[in-house]
Structures are given as structure tokens and as C-alpha cells.
Scaffold this active site. Structure first.
Site, PDB file in Angstrom:
ATOM      1  N   LYS A 132       0.850  -1.196   0.000  1.00 51.52           N
ATOM      2  CA  LYS A 132       0.000   0.000   0.000  1.00 51.52           C
ATOM      3  C   LYS A 132       0.887   1.247   0.000  1.00 51.52           C
ATOM      4  O   LYS A 132       1.472   1.622   1.006  1.00 51.52           O
ATOM      5  CB  LYS A 132      -0.938   0.064   1.205  1.00 51.52           C
ATOM      6  CG  LYS A 132      -2.044   1.086   0.919  1.00 51.52           C
ATOM      7  CD  LYS A 132      -2.667   1.733   2.111  1.00 51.52           C
ATOM      8  CE  LYS A 132      -1.946   2.902   2.679  1.00 51.52           C
ATOM      9  NZ  LYS A 132      -1.856   4.105   1.835  1.00 51.52           N
ATOM     10  N   GLU A 188       9.650   1.047  10.636  1.00 50.49           N
ATOM     11  CA  GLU A 188      10.663   2.068  10.347  1.00 50.49           C
ATOM     12  C   GLU A 188       9.980   3.408  10.581  1.00 50.49           C
ATOM     13  O   GLU A 188       9.140   3.830   9.779  1.00 50.49           O
ATOM     14  CB  GLU A 188      11.138   1.968   8.890  1.00 50.49           C
ATOM     15  CG  GLU A 188      11.844   0.669   8.553  1.00 50.49           C
ATOM     16  CD  GLU A 188      13.217   0.529   9.191  1.00 50.49           C
ATOM     17  OE1 GLU A 188      13.725   1.507   9.751  1.00 50.49           O
ATOM     18  OE2 GLU A 188      13.762  -0.584   9.140  1.00 50.49           O
ATOM     19  N   CYS A 214      13.346  10.831   7.226  1.00 46.33           N
ATOM     20  CA  CYS A 214      13.345  10.310   8.596  1.00 46.33           C
ATOM     21  C   CYS A 214      14.717  10.530   9.205  1.00 46.33           C
ATOM     22  O   CYS A 214      14.858  10.716  10.396  1.00 46.33           O
ATOM     23  CB  CYS A 214      12.991   8.836   8.590  1.00 46.33           C
ATOM     24  SG  CYS A 214      13.973   7.900   7.421  1.00 46.33           S
ATOM     25  N   GLU A 236       9.926  15.698  15.727  1.00 45.82           N
ATOM     26  CA  GLU A 236      10.254  15.561  14.308  1.00 45.82           C
ATOM     27  C   GLU A 236       9.406  16.561  13.508  1.00 45.82           C
ATOM     28  O   GLU A 236       8.178  16.526  13.572  1.00 45.82           O
ATOM     29  CB  GLU A 236       9.949  14.140  13.825  1.00 45.82           C
ATOM     30  CG  GLU A 236      10.307  13.942  12.364  1.00 45.82           C
ATOM     31  CD  GLU A 236       9.966  12.547  11.846  1.00 45.82           C
ATOM     32  OE1 GLU A 236       8.815  12.105  12.038  1.00 45.82           O
ATOM     33  OE2 GLU A 236      10.835  11.919  11.224  1.00 45.82           O
TER      34      GLU A 236
HETATM   35  P1  NAD Z   1       2.148   8.228   7.864  1.00 42.92           P
HETATM   36  O1  NAD Z   1       2.404   7.390   9.075  1.00 42.92           O
HETATM   37  O2  NAD Z   1       1.135   9.285   7.939  1.00 42.92           O
HETATM   38  O3  NAD Z   1       1.722   7.283   6.628  1.00 42.92           O
HETATM   39  C1  NAD Z   1       2.489   6.162   6.260  1.00 42.92           C
HETATM   40  C2  NAD Z   1       1.577   5.170   5.542  1.00 42.92           C
HETATM   41  O4  NAD Z   1       0.616   4.672   6.479  1.00 42.92           O
HETATM   42  C3  NAD Z   1       0.779   5.769   4.388  1.00 42.92           C
HETATM   43  O5  NAD Z   1       0.716   4.828   3.340  1.00 42.92           O
HETATM   44  C4  NAD Z   1      -0.600   5.982   5.003  1.00 42.92           C
HETATM   45  O6  NAD Z   1      -1.660   5.978   4.081  1.00 42.92           O
HETATM   46  C5  NAD Z   1      -0.696   4.778   5.925  1.00 42.92           C
HETATM   47  N1  NAD Z   1      -1.666   4.927   7.019  1.00 42.92           N
HETATM   48  C6  NAD Z   1      -2.211   6.073   7.517  1.00 42.92           C
HETATM   49  N2  NAD Z   1      -3.034   5.775   8.549  1.00 42.92           N
HETATM   50  C7  NAD Z   1      -3.007   4.433   8.704  1.00 42.92           C
HETATM   51  C8  NAD Z   1      -3.619   3.532   9.613  1.00 42.92           C
HETATM   52  N3  NAD Z   1      -4.450   3.951  10.563  1.00 42.92           N
HETATM   53  N4  NAD Z   1      -3.345   2.208   9.503  1.00 42.92           N
HETATM   54  C9  NAD Z   1      -2.466   1.752   8.567  1.00 42.92           C
HETATM   55  N5  NAD Z   1      -1.870   2.560   7.661  1.00 42.92           N
HETATM   56  C10 NAD Z   1      -2.126   3.894   7.733  1.00 42.92           C
HETATM   57  O7  NAD Z   1       3.589   8.804   7.438  1.00 42.92           O
HETATM   58  P2  NAD Z   1       3.923   9.793   6.248  1.00 42.92           P
HETATM   59  O8  NAD Z   1       3.465  11.163   6.602  1.00 42.92           O
HETATM   60  O9  NAD Z   1       3.509   9.183   4.973  1.00 42.92           O
HETATM   61  O10 NAD Z   1       5.543   9.740   6.289  1.00 42.92           O
HETATM   62  C11 NAD Z   1       6.307  10.504   7.139  1.00 42.92           C
HETATM   63  C12 NAD Z   1       6.800   9.694   8.325  1.00 42.92           C
HETATM   64  O11 NAD Z   1       7.483   8.512   7.872  1.00 42.92           O
HETATM   65  C13 NAD Z   1       7.835  10.449   9.142  1.00 42.92           C
HETATM   66  O12 NAD Z   1       7.555  10.281  10.507  1.00 42.92           O
HETATM   67  C14 NAD Z   1       9.152   9.777   8.781  1.00 42.92           C
HETATM   68  O13 NAD Z   1      10.163   9.898   9.744  1.00 42.92           O
HETATM   69  C15 NAD Z   1       8.719   8.368   8.560  1.00 42.92           C
HETATM   70  N6  NAD Z   1       9.693   7.648   7.720  1.00 42.92           N
HETATM   71  C16 NAD Z   1      10.535   6.751   8.303  1.00 42.92           C
HETATM   72  C17 NAD Z   1      11.503   6.101   7.542  1.00 42.92           C
HETATM   73  C18 NAD Z   1      12.468   5.119   8.158  1.00 42.92           C
HETATM   74  O14 NAD Z   1      13.120   4.397   7.420  1.00 42.92           O
HETATM   75  N7  NAD Z   1      12.603   5.076   9.482  1.00 42.92           N
HETATM   76  C19 NAD Z   1      11.589   6.352   6.168  1.00 42.92           C
HETATM   77  C20 NAD Z   1      10.706   7.263   5.600  1.00 42.92           C
HETATM   78  C21 NAD Z   1       9.760   7.920   6.396  1.00 42.92           C
END
Ligand code: NAD
Length: 476
Positions: free
Chosen positions: A174, A248, A282, A379
Site C-alpha cells: 500500500k 521504520e 526520517c 520531528e
Molecule cells: P504516515 O504514518 O502518515 O503514513 C504512512 C503510511 O501509512 C501511508 O501509506 C498511510 O496511508 C498509511 N496509514 C495512515 N493511517 C493508517 C492507519 N491507521 N493504519 C495503517 N496505515 C495507515 O507517514 P507519512 O506522513 O507518509 O511519512 C512521514 C513519516 O514517515 C515520518 O515520521 C518519517 O520519519 C517516517 N519515515 C521513516 C523512515 C524510516 O526508514 N525510518 C523512512 C521514511 C519515512
């Protein structure tokens, strides 16, 4: 409207209730729309992956490696289209979009090699006790859900897809609703290569679709990359079913600059750590710890370097930094500028949204930020750097480790013994010494503390999709 879900080897239209707008952040305008997958379509995708699992895990590792090399080659053949799409939908400067594509290609090739080495890992185990033999067998975990964010869509999905398929798992991916078109490429490549139906399924959608996938009882494992708030919901779903999960999550990483650094070089590393992908990493090193003896020389040069970054539309201008990828992210970063003003932080650069169309902000530097400021501890996910000074090595280590996150850190020092010592003392998953954030497929990715559970990349990334079985035989 785009036909946007790849289920059981077929492209289907979404039957969910959410309409997803795909935006060009440099203009702040949509350029495509798609309907989200319904919960029933998520069920279909998981069922298709389950049905495909038995045959896929019987394929030879050589066959799986050939598919993975096919993914790498096909990504290369779509090079210009993928670079342009990332520039348009993510707002990435061209050179960053190119690096992301090359990273995804390297990942598929690397896990093709590791897939071929898998049979040698099935081996006899010497036992001290007489009368028995034992052997190890590595088996795929099974059907895996993969949920990813929007900041590095090609790369993050490659880091999950390639090892999962190499291990013999079948998957439901997804992508983020912010960048849903980019990962469709993986479905198109699966079609081109004739990957067996159901091995790779892609469902697009917002939180509802993600929750339907992460809570699905047809999964054997879930691998999630994203925010801590959603990560904890995903973990709750996994715990309800006692199912393994890789997380992650976010970061608030430190870059530590000692007195003996070359100032210009240090400025380059600091700027890259906060402006790459407009700080939407991140791993952004958003907490600068600068030693007292170099601070006076370094901070004005850092201010000038941030002020001089060329910020603009990557599709029409030569830029060092593009816009933030979504309006939500732009509003979030703007809210931190307001908090900084309320807290009375000293702003040396930026601190504002740009006065133009699109979701642009200025590269920003706050100095002498109190350790309890929200800008120091939370963050932000934008090009917002906060600086504090330190006197001793011990103080630098303590301040760097004083965070609920533990993803990465950078250490800058001409004294390599000290740099290595500090690297060992930092409570994070990855440390760079005197470097930009170079990421290699052979090294691991992931964090300690609130930055997640598990590791991606390297052999550790493959282990996350393998289950260890022992067969013990009594000789008597
Ligand atoms: P997010 O958590 O809002 O969304 C991530 C994914 O989860 C999306 O596909 C979203 O549609 C889905 N999602 C949203 N609500 C959900 C739910 N209730 N249940 C299951 N899935 C759901 O994150 P974002 O805004 O897309 O990305 C930014 C975040 O990602 C930052 O905190 C960043 O640090 C983190 N990130 C971490 C890494 C790593 O390797 N540690 C890499 C990239 C980004």
C-alpha cells in the site's frame, strides 16, 4: 481517473469511497485523481497473495533472482518517466530523483544476488549430543503487507519488495496516498515480466485502506514505514493477532561538529543533512550540536549557505531544494515556525513560507535552542535546523542521545579516533563520520528507541522475511 490497483495480476478501478488527488507541490495543483481501494478489494488482494504463495515459495532462488534482476532492468528502461514523475509529484530536484531511482535499481540487483546465495544457508547443524542430526531450513515468512510513506516512494518500496520477493514471500503493497502513481510502476513491471499473478498486489488508499491491510487476519507479517502515531496503531493491530511487525519510524537526529573540523566541509555536510528532499527525511540531521570553539566561525557560514540554496520548481528551474511534498506537510512546518516565534527562538535563516504558489518554505536555522523546545525534541520533517553549542565530548554524546528517537547521527571531526569513539557511544541505528548521508544496500537501515523495530537493507533486510526451521532426526 487512473486505474490504480493491481490485484491478482489485473489492473482494477478503486471501489472505495475516497477520491485521491495527486498533486504537483510546486504549483499546489492536482494533476491526477484516483479512487481508493475498498476494504473488499484489500481482502481480494490478500486472498490473491495467499493463493500465489504456495507456488511462489516453490520457485527456485535462481528464478526469483531472475525476476528481481528484471525489476532492476525495467526500472532503468523507465528512467526518464520515473525521474520526471518524482520531480512532479514529490517536488524532488532532478539529481535527487536520479539517486532514488539508482538506489531502487541497486536494491533489486543486490537482493537478486542474496536470493541466489540462499540455498547455501540451508545447512547441517553440528550437535554436541550423539544420536541426532539437525539441519536448518530458511523459509519465507508467508503473505506480507507492506505500508509505505511518500518521501522516498521508489526507494522505500524497493527496500521492502526486493527482499520479500527474494525470500519467497508474496506481498500486498500500500503506497502513500500522496504519491500513489510512482509505485504503480512496480505493478507494470510485474506485468511486463510475467510475474505470477498474486505474487505482487498493490492497493492504493488513505488511512482506511492502510488500516484494512494492517489489521487483516490473512497476513503473516506486516512491514511498515511511516510516522510514530500510525506505527503505534499498526503495532496494536499486529499485537491483537500476535503477528510479527517491522517498523521504520521517525527521527530527530543529531549532527555533532567538533572544533577541529574544516568549516566549509562541515557546512556542506550540515546543509545536505537538512535540505535533501526539503528535509523530509526520517534521517534528517535536524539537531546541530556545535562545539564552542568553532561555533562563531561556522554559524554565519551556515546561515549564508542556507540563504543561498536555490529553492524552486524542479521541473522549470535549476534548484537545490524543491517544495514540500504535500499541503499538509507545508501547514505542519508553518505551524513550527509559529511555535518558534511564540517560544522566542533566535532565527538566523528562513523561518517562513515562501511568498509564491506551491508549498515552499525557506531553509531555516534557529540557534541556541533550549533543549526542552518543541523544535528541538519533535520531528518536523522539513528543512528546519536547530542548533545548540557544547563544550566537551561527553556533553555532545549526552545531548545527542537525549531523544526519544534513535535513527541516525553524523559525527564531524578531524580526529578519527574520537569520531569512531563518539560513533560507538551514540544510541542510533546508523552513524556517518565526515560524510553526507550515503546509504549503501549492503549496510543496514533502521533505528533504536522510538525509531522502530527491525532492520532493512543488507542481509538483515532479507532475514526480516525469512523464518528459521530446524529439522532434527533421531538416528537410533
Ligand atoms: P504516515 O504514518 O502518515 O503514513 C504512512 C503510511 O501509512 C501511508 O501509506 C498511510 O496511508 C498509511 N496509514 C495512515 N493511517 C493508517 C492507519 N491507521 N493504519 C495503517 N496505515 C495507515 O507517514 P507519512 O506522513 O507518509 O511519512 C512521514 C513519516 O514517515 C515520518 O515520521 C518519517 O520519519 C517516517 N519515515 C521513516 C523512515 C524510516 O526508514 N525510518 C523512512 C521514511 C519515512
Amino acid at each position: 481517473m487512473t486505474t490504480s490497483h493491481y490485484i491478482a495480476g489485473r489492473w482494477v478501478e478503486g471501489q472505495g469511497s475516497d477520491c485521491i488527488s495527486v498533486n504537483d507541490p510546486a504549483l499546489g495543483l492536482p494533476f491526477a485523481e484516483l479512487m481508493a481501494a475498498s476494504v473488499a478489494q484489500v481482502d481480494q488482494a490478500v486472498a490473491a497473495a495467499r493463493e500465489a504463495l504456495h507456488a511462489w515459495k516453490q520457485t527456485s532462488t535462481g528464478q526469483r533472482a531472475a525476476y528481481l534482476r528484471g525489476f532492476a532492468e525495467q526500472l532503468g528502461q523507465r528512467r526518464e518517466a520515473l525521474i520526471t514523475l518524482q520531480m512532479r509529484n514529490n517536488g524532488k530536484p532532478r539529481h535527487e530523483a536520479e539517486i532514488d531511482l539508482d538506489d531502487a535499481i541497486a536494491t533489486f540487483n543486490y537482493y537478486a544476488d542474496l536470493a541466489e546465495q540462499l540455498p547455501q544457508k540451508n545447512c547441517d547443524v553440528p550437535l554436541a549430543a550423539p544420536g541426532f542430526t539437525a539441519r536448518t531450513r530458511l523459509e519465507p515468512v508467508g503473505v506480507v503487507g507492506l505500508i509505505v510513506p511518500w518521501n522516498f516512494p521508489l526507494v522505500t518500496s524497493a527496500w521492502k519488495l526486493a527482499p520479500a520477493l527474494a525470500a519467497g514471500c508474496t506481498v500486498v503493497l500500500k503506497p502513500s496516498e500522496v504519491t500513489p502513481l510512482i509505485e504503480q510502476t512496480y505493478g507494470q513491471i510485474a506485468d511486463t515480466l510475467g510475474l505470477p499473478a498474486g505474487v505482487l498486489n498493490i492497493v492504493n488508499g488513505k488511512a482506511e485502506t492502510g488500516a484494512a491491510l494492517s489489521g487483516h487476519n490473512g497476513l503473516d507479517k506486516l512491514s511498515f514505514t511511516g510516522s510514530n502515531s500510525v506505527g503505534s496503531q499498526v503495532m496494536r493491530s499486529a499485537s491483537a493477532q500476535c503477528r510479527p511487525v517491522t517498523l521504520e519510524l521517525g527521527g530527530k537526529s543529531a549532527i555533532v561538529v567538533f572544533d577541529d573540523c574544516d568549516v566549509e566541509q562541515a557546512v556542506e555536510w550540515i546543509v545536505a543533512g537538512i535540505s535533501w528532499n526539503a528535509g523530509q527525511m526520517c534521517s534528517a540531521t535536524s539537531r546541530l550540536l556545535v562545539q564552542d570553539g568553532i561555533a562563531e566561525a561556522l554559524l554565519p557560514r551556515l546561515q549564508a549557505a542556507l540563504d543561498n540554496l536555490r529553492v524552486g520548481n524542479p521541473l522549470s528551474e535549476e534548484v537545490d531544494m524543491g517544495p514540500l511534498t504535500s499541503q499538509a506537510q507545508w501547514l505542519k512546518v508553518a505551524s513550527y515556525f509559529a511555535t518558534a516565534r511564540e517560544e522566542g527562538l533566535q532565527c538566523l535563516a528562513g523561518g517562513k513560507a515562501l511568498d509564491r504558489d506551491g508549498w515552499f518554505v525557506s531553509p531555516t536555522l534557529y540557534v541556541d535552542v533550549p533543549a526542552d523546545s518543541r523544535l528541538w525534541t519533535e520531528e518536523i520533517f522539513g528543512p528546519v535546523l536547530c542548533a545548540r553549542r557544547f563544550a566537551t565530548e561527553a556533553q555532545a554524546i549526552a545531548e545527542a542521545n537525549d531523544s526519544r528517537f534513535g535513527l541516525v547521527a553524523t559525527v564531524c571531526s578531524a580526529d578519527l579516533e574520537r569520531a569512531e569513539r563518539v560513533a560507538d557511544a551514540l544510541d542510533v541505528g546508523h552513524v556517518w563520520i565526515n560524510s553526507v548521508q550515503a546509504v549503501f544496500v549492503e549496510t543496514s537501515w533502521g533505528g533504536t528507541k522510538g525509531s522502530g523495530i527491525g532492520r532493512e537493507l543488507g542481509p538483515w533486510g532479507l532475514s526480516g522475511y525469512l523464518s528459521v526451521k530446524h529439522v532434527t532426526r533421531c538416528l537410533g
